[in-house]
Design an enzyme around this catalytic site. Structure first.
Site, PDB file in Angstrom:
ATOM      1  N   HIS A  41       2.373  -2.104  -0.674  1.00 49.82           N
ATOM      2  CA  HIS A  41       0.912  -1.732  -0.666  1.00 49.82           C
ATOM      3  C   HIS A  41      -0.130  -2.853  -0.421  1.00 49.82           C
ATOM      4  CE1 HIS A  41       1.207  -2.864  -4.883  1.00 49.82           C
ATOM      5  NE2 HIS A  41       2.395  -2.000  -4.916  1.00 49.82           N
ATOM      6  N   HIS A  44       0.916  -6.137  -2.475  1.00 45.52           N
ATOM      7  CA  HIS A  44       1.743  -6.960  -1.679  1.00 45.52           C
ATOM      8  C   HIS A  44       1.476  -7.645  -0.590  1.00 45.52           C
ATOM      9  CE1 HIS A  44       4.593  -3.747  -3.437  1.00 45.52           C
ATOM     10  NE2 HIS A  44       4.991  -4.650  -4.150  1.00 45.52           N
TER      11      HIS A  44
END
Ligand code: PAF
Length: 287
Positions: A41, A44
């Site tokens: 997501h 990250h």
């Protein structure tokens, strides 16, 4: 990754220790690694971007580590979609993805577990026995396999950052552990792979974690220095949300995670809350 010719370079995916070694043999340094369990997501992405800004080569590891799950159902239900994850890595210009099997990380005969001491005991260590043994063990293996100069972790898992840092220091692993700010939705909910499990009404209730932390931080900013008062403030806000089932609230020393009676230096407000069957954590460093 866009090269000087404007041609997009594809992210290479490797699955074995040998292929990783070969792929990294001539990789430009410094090297940055972003260890993940996939279901990537925006949090990250921000870690990949930090590495891309600082490192000549960025490696993302994608491995759902069975050793850090206490409950087998939790492991089974952990969301997975490698094709989507690799596409995200490609968009972020990641050079290499290491996506090994369980047998590749823990080959037949693997019989070592790393137990980090005091910093791994409170909070998540108490709530999830054995969790940090699994994290420290897999991160040590990944750090040794990748040999990066830098590793990037989200501050949302503040205790994990401290545990991994302690492990790397004690085992003389030369990868520097870099904590990056928590990425949030517009309503304050910290991004987490687990958010996908929230039912619509639980998702609507989930920003209560951030509201509780913000209320305690505001009280601290207004001069409140009592640990109990700040813990009560968080509990009070959580009590206003009927779907929220608090696991713990904590006001602890930022370096040792020992609970504080009085806040005289850097501290960490943190909490864990169940919404239905999903357990969320969040934190706010002070100052
Ligand atoms: O934070 C995570 O995703 C995991 O705990 C980690 C660091 C990748 C180890 O499995």
């Amino acid at each position: 990754m866009a090269s000087s010719t404007g041609i997009t370079k594809r992210t290479v995916v490797v699955r074995t220790r040998a292929a990783l070694r070969d792929a990294l043999a001539a990789a430009p340094r410094p090297l940055g690694v972003v260890p993940t369990m996939g279901w990537l997501h925006a949090g990250h992405r921000s870690l990949m971007q930090r590495s891309r800004a600082a490192d000549a080569t960025t490696v993302v590891t994608i491995f759902v580590n069975p050793r850090q799950f206490g409950d087998p159902r939790d492991l089974e239900q952990y969301p997975r979609n490698e094709a989507r994850d690799v596409a995200i890595c490609e968009e972020e210009g990641v050079d290499l993805v290491f996506a090994p099997s369980v047998e590749e990380v823990y080959p037949l005969g693997f019989d070592t577990s790393i137990r980090v001491g005091a910093i791994a005991e409170p909070l998540e260590g108490t709530a999830r026995p054995g969790h940090f043994d699994g994290v420290a063990t897999v991160v040590a293996v990944l750090f040794n396999l990748v040999g990066a100069e830098h590793a990037y972790f989200g501050q949302k898992d503040a205790q994990q950052v401290l545990v991994v840092r302690q492990m790397a220091r004690d085992l003389a692993i030369r990868t520097e552990v870099i904590a990056c700010p928590t990425v949030r939705e517009g309503d304050g909910l910290a991004l987490s792979s687990r958010n996908v499990h929230l039912a619509p009404e639980e998702r609507a209730a989930a920003p209560v974690l951030h509201r509780a932390l913000t209320a305690a931080r505001d009280a601290w900013a207004a001069g409140e220095r009592s640990g109990d008062a700040l813990r009560s403030r968080m509990r009070e806000v959580l009590a206003g949300e009927p779907l929220a089932n608090p696991d713990y609230v904590s006001v602890a020393d930022l370096a040792t995670l020992r609970e504080l009676d009085r806040i005289d230096g850097p501290a960490l407000l943190s909490l864990a809350v169940r919404l239905g069957s999903t357990r969320l954590i969040d934190n706010e460093p002070l100052p």
